[in-house]
Each structure stands twice: as structure tokens, then as C-alpha cells.
Design a protein around this motif. Structure first.
Motif, short mmCIF file in Angstrom:
data_model
loop_
_atom_site.label_atom_id
_atom_site.label_comp_id
_atom_site.label_asym_id
_atom_site.label_seq_id
_atom_site.Cartn_x
_atom_site.Cartn_y
_atom_site.Cartn_z
N LEU A 1 0.76 -1.28 -0.16
CA LEU A 1 -0.12 -0.09 -0.17
C LEU A 1 0.84 1.43 -0.04
O LEU A 1 0.64 2.18 -0.72
N GLU A 2 1.95 1.25 0.89
CA GLU A 2 2.74 2.34 0.81
C GLU A 2 3.33 2.73 -0.48
O GLU A 2 3.62 3.82 -0.98
N LEU A 3 3.98 1.45 -1.18
CA LEU A 3 4.63 1.68 -2.53
C LEU A 3 3.60 2.22 -3.50
O LEU A 3 3.81 2.96 -4.38
N LEU A 4 2.22 1.70 -3.39
CA LEU A 4 1.18 2.12 -4.41
C LEU A 4 0.72 3.56 -4.22
O LEU A 4 0.63 4.28 -5.22
N LEU A 5 0.79 3.95 -3.09
CA LEU A 5 0.20 5.19 -2.79
C LEU A 5 1.36 6.24 -3.38
O LEU A 5 0.99 7.64 -3.99
N GLU A 6 2.72 5.89 -3.36
CA GLU A 6 3.64 6.80 -3.89
C GLU A 6 3.71 6.69 -5.49
O GLU A 6 3.76 7.89 -5.88
N VAL A 7 3.43 5.41 -6.09
CA VAL A 7 3.49 5.45 -7.37
C VAL A 7 2.32 6.06 -8.09
O VAL A 7 2.24 6.72 -9.05
N ILE A 8 1.22 6.06 -7.46
CA ILE A 8 -0.17 6.45 -8.07
C ILE A 8 0.07 8.06 -8.11
O ILE A 8 -0.64 8.72 -8.93
N ALA A 9 0.71 8.78 -7.04
CA ALA A 9 0.99 10.13 -7.11
C ALA A 9 1.80 10.39 -8.46
O ALA A 9 1.47 11.51 -9.06
N VAL B 1 -7.40 -0.63 -3.34
CA VAL B 1 -8.71 -1.22 -2.86
C VAL B 1 -8.45 -2.44 -2.06
O VAL B 1 -8.75 -2.73 -1.00
N VAL B 2 -7.87 -3.54 -2.59
CA VAL B 2 -7.37 -4.79 -2.33
C VAL B 2 -6.35 -4.46 -1.08
O VAL B 2 -6.74 -5.40 0.00
N CYS B 3 -5.52 -3.94 -0.92
CA CYS B 3 -4.72 -3.61 0.29
C CYS B 3 -5.36 -3.16 1.55
O CYS B 3 -5.40 -3.69 2.32
N ALA C 1 -10.90 1.55 1.48
CA ALA C 1 -10.99 0.68 0.26
C ALA C 1 -12.25 1.31 -0.75
O ALA C 1 -11.88 1.55 -1.74
N TYR C 2 -13.21 1.55 0.15
CA TYR C 2 -14.55 2.17 -0.61
C TYR C 2 -13.95 3.71 -1.10
O TYR C 2 -14.38 3.71 -2.50
N GLU C 3 -13.14 4.41 -0.48
CA GLU C 3 -12.83 5.65 -0.98
C GLU C 3 -11.97 5.51 -2.65
O GLU C 3 -12.09 6.01 -3.49
#
Length: 280
Positions: free
Chosen positions: A169-177, A198-200, A210-212
Motif C-alpha cells: 500500500l505504501e508503495l502503491l500510494l507513492e506510485v499513483i501520485a 482497494v485490495v490492500c 478501500a471504498y474511497e
């Protein structure tokens, strides 16, 4: 910056599911106007020599800054000479004409680790990325976007497959930015990453989070109901909406409508889709 605050900055303009059609149209008009003003700048302020096992290489720190009408939000990645070299080689296959006047920093037989050479390359690679970005067909290409995001995505999905949801999740939040900076021309490109988030969140028992992110993904899929993530995402969102006491009936109706058009389908969950991404 804390990931939560970064996420809030990125998504402060996001609409909610109760918007009317007129409001949604206005939202997307504003989004397009913002996108036109967005520009991405590249800076390579430093580099470090990495020695591990039998290899030695220079890792260049790349800062990607989005300017325009949004708050500045830096993304930081590291790439080595061979990564740039591979990018150049791949881009030449598709954009030989556009790149005919571009010079690429040559590799020396010796002296690659001297301060002078490293400093020269920092400047050269910064200019190189800026030049690539200035050409629309290149900055929108899979190879260019992949150069800036793929290693981090591969690591994130590897963590996801290994059940390391917090790290993923930490990595995905970085990369989506960073993905958002690079894909404003086609918001649907970030659907897999949004769904992986969402899955994480779901596996970390954060239904609200997840819903957000599921709402953000659904919004981008409104015009892409045939997308492979659409039905699994709807099914997940129905479960989450029920858990959170939100309206799940409208989601159920969308799901039934889509299923009636597609006929019998092999059931695939959102998580099953997510873990198949970036399998090396």
C-alpha cells in the motif's frame, strides 16, 4: 510528506457518487482544464554509487515535479545508467524520427564513477527526460511511463502477492501520485493501481479506505464498462457499501445491467486480477 496528506492533495477534486450528471460533466470539464495547465518537470539533484554482490553502478535520484494549477507534489525515484539506456533503445524502435537529433550520454570504458562524469550525466539525463517529455507521443508512450513507474509497481505487486499489504500500500500510494502526473491524458490507465490499493485496504480491514479508492476507480470507468476490472470492482464495492451502510442498490443495478449485456462470465475477483499484474 505523510502518505495520507499526499492522497488528500491528489484527490481533493474528486467527485462523489451522489453527483448528478450535470455536476459530473462540470467536474470533468474542470479536470480537463486543470490537465491542460499541468506540466511535469524533471530534476536530478544527486547520485550515489551502489556496490552490491559483484556489480557497481551509479543510481541517479530523479525528482518529478508537477506544476500548473495544482500544489507542487514531488515524486522521487532512482534509476541507473542501464535503465536510461534501455529506455532510449526502446523509444528508438517506435520514435526513431522524433528522436533523430537527440544525443544520449555515451558510456565510457573507464572513469564512469568519477565525480566529473557523474555530474555531467546528472545534467545530461535531466535535459534528456525534459526533451522526451516535450514530445507528446513520447511522454504518453508505454515505454516512457513504464521507465518512471514500472520498477516501483513491480515491487508493490510483489509485496501484494506475498501478503505484505502495508508495504504494498505504501508503495502503491507513492506510485499513483506519479502515475496521475503522467496519465492525465487517459485516466483509465491508473485503474489497476487504484484497484490494487482497494485490495490492500480491504485486506488490512480498512473498508472506508478501500471504498474511497474504489469510488475513484469507478468514476474513471464510467465510460469504460467493458474494462476487465469493471465487474470485479463493482462486486467488491457492493460488499464494501453494505459493510459501511452506504447505498449498494445502485451498484447492484449497474452490476446486473452489465452482466445482462455480457452474458455468462467466468467469475474473477478483484484480488485475483490484481495479483496477476506485473508478474515477472
Amino acid at each position: 510528506m505523510h502518505h495520507g496528506s499526499r492522497t488528500r492533495i491528489l484527490y481533493c477534486l474528486s467527485p462523489n457518487s451522489s453527483m448528478t450528471t450535470k455536476e459530473l460533466q462540470e467536474y470533468w470539464r474542470n479536470e480537463k482544464r486543470h490537465c491542460r495547465q499541468v506540466k511535469v518537470l524533471f530534476e536530478i539533484p544527486s547520485a550515489r554509487i551502489v556496490e552490491k554482490h559483484l556489480s557497481k553502478y551509479v543510481a541517479y535520484k530523479i525528482i518529478i515535479i508537477q506544476t500548473g494549477s495544482f500544489d507542487e507534489n514531488k515524486s522521487i525515484i532512482e534509476r541507473r545508467y542501464s535503465d536510461f539506456e534501455k529506455l532510449h533503445r526502446n523509444l528508438l524502435k517506435d520514435f526513431n524520427e522524433e528522436m533523430e537529433d537527440m544525443t544520449f550520454p555515451k558510456k565510457n570504458l573507464t572513469g564512469n564513477f568519477t565525480e566529473e562524469i557523474i555530474n555531467e550525466r546528472k545534467l545530461a539525463f535531466g535535459d534528456y527526460l525534459a526533451l522526451l517529455y516535450s514530445i507528446k507521443c513520447i511522454r504518453r508512450s508505454k515505454n516512457f511511463i513504464g521507465f518512471l513507474t514500472r520498477p516501483e509497481l513491480e515491487e508493490a505487486y510483489s509485496c501484494l502477492r506475498g501478503g505484505q499489504y502495508t508495504k504494498a500500500l505504501e508503495l502503491l500510494l507513492e506510485v499513483i501520485a506519479l502515475q496521475e502526473k503522467l496519465t492525465s491524458h487517459s485516466p483509465v490507465l491508473i485503474i489497476p493501481t487504484l484497484c490494487a490499493i482497494v485490495v490492500c485496504h480491504k485486506d488490512l480491514e480498512n473498508s472506508r479506505g478501500a471504498y474511497e479508492f474504489g469510488e475513484k476507480a469507478l468514476l474513471r470507468l464510467q465510460m469504460h464498462c467493458g474494462h476487465r476490472y469493471y465487474i470485479p470492482l463493482l462486486e467488491t464495492m457492493i460488499t464494501l457499501a453494505y459493510e459501511l451502510g452506504k447505498d449498494f442498490v445502485s451498484l447492484q443495478e449497474k452490476l446486473e445491467e452489465r452482466k445482462s449485456k455480457k452474458g455468462p462470465l467466468k467469475a474473477v475477483t478483484l484480488k485475483e486480477l490484481a495479483v496477476q499484474e506485473y508478474v515477472q
